[in-house]
Write an enzyme that holds these catalytic residues in place. Structure first.
Site, short mmCIF file in Angstrom:
data_model
loop_
_atom_site.label_atom_id
_atom_site.label_comp_id
_atom_site.label_asym_id
_atom_site.label_seq_id
_atom_site.Cartn_x
_atom_site.Cartn_y
_atom_site.Cartn_z
N ASN A 181 18.22 -5.49 -2.51
CA ASN A 181 17.89 -6.96 -3.21
C ASN A 181 17.06 -7.65 -2.41
O ASN A 181 16.86 -7.60 -1.11
CB ASN A 181 19.14 -7.61 -3.36
N GLU A 190 15.94 -11.65 -2.63
CA GLU A 190 15.95 -12.82 -3.04
C GLU A 190 14.59 -13.69 -2.88
O GLU A 190 13.54 -13.18 -2.46
CB GLU A 190 17.19 -13.39 -2.37
N CYS A 204 17.80 -7.60 -8.06
CA CYS A 204 19.09 -6.55 -7.60
C CYS A 204 18.47 -5.43 -6.96
O CYS A 204 17.28 -4.85 -7.35
CB CYS A 204 19.97 -6.34 -8.45
N GLU A 232 19.46 -2.49 -7.32
CA GLU A 232 19.48 -1.24 -8.43
C GLU A 232 18.03 -1.26 -9.30
O GLU A 232 17.83 -0.41 -9.42
CB GLU A 232 20.57 -1.42 -9.45
N CYS A 290 25.53 -5.12 -11.64
CA CYS A 290 25.73 -5.99 -12.58
C CYS A 290 25.51 -5.64 -14.13
O CYS A 290 24.59 -4.69 -14.16
CB CYS A 290 24.79 -7.38 -11.97
N CYS A 349 21.75 -4.94 -14.45
CA CYS A 349 21.37 -3.49 -13.94
C CYS A 349 21.87 -2.47 -14.80
O CYS A 349 21.10 -1.16 -14.88
CB CYS A 349 21.79 -3.52 -12.36
#
Ligand code: THU
Length: 160
Positions: free
Chosen positions: A62, A64, A73, A75, A112, A115
């Protein structure tokens, strides 16, 4: 009217030790990937590792951003890395792991919703399932046979 049951399904392992050698290796690559995650805001470091059809491994983590929604993210970083660099290579599996600076992540961290949807696009296009393995920092591991099995009633290009 009749009730229908469409549920997410998978397998639960007590620990990483129960995985096959190749799955363990892939999970280790995901764990390694958490170390270069950029997560100064959440302190929640996620790593993802894709096993490609030629047995190469592509990792992501990830990333940010001070403008929070601009982060991404692990993934999606990993699948877009694969899709952009190797558009014709199929993805066999994805392993996901996470570690937090705030607490011990002892539950499996599933991808999530966004993803799952993103990964589904690649699974549908390649016409072969992508296995998903996910865990926290320690503890149980979940393995599913496909992205589809994590995303009941999903939307894909067949509707368009
Ligand atoms: N995160 C992921 O990388 N993957 C997921 O599937 C869930 C959440 C990241 C996004 C954000 O950087 C941090 O974890 C906390 O939500």
């Amino acid at each position: 009217m009749k009730k229908i049951n469409i549920a997410a399904s998978g397998y639960l392992y007590d620990s990483m030790d129960e995985l096959s050698d190749s799955d363990k290796k892939l999970m280790q690559a995901a764990i390694e990937a958490t170390k270069s995650s950029y997560a100064p805001y959440s302190n929640f470091n996620v790593g993802a590792a894709l096993l490609m059809e030629d047995d190469t491994v592509i990792t992501g983590n990830n990333q940010e951003n001070a403008a929070y929604p601009s982060g991404m993210c692990a993934e999606r970083v990993a699948i877009w890395k694969a899709g952009s660099s190797f558009p014709n290579k199929k993805v066999k599996k994805i392993a996901i792991s996470a570690i937090s600076n705030n607490k011990t992540v002892d539950k499996p961290v599933g991808p999530c919703g966004a993803c799952r949807q993103t990964l589904l696009e690649y699974e549908v296009n390649q016409e072969e399932p992508i296995e998903v393995l996910f865990m926290g920092e320690i503890g149980k591991v979940v393995k599913t046979e496909s992205i589809t099995s994590l995303l009941p009633f999903s939307f894909d290009s067949s509707y368009l």
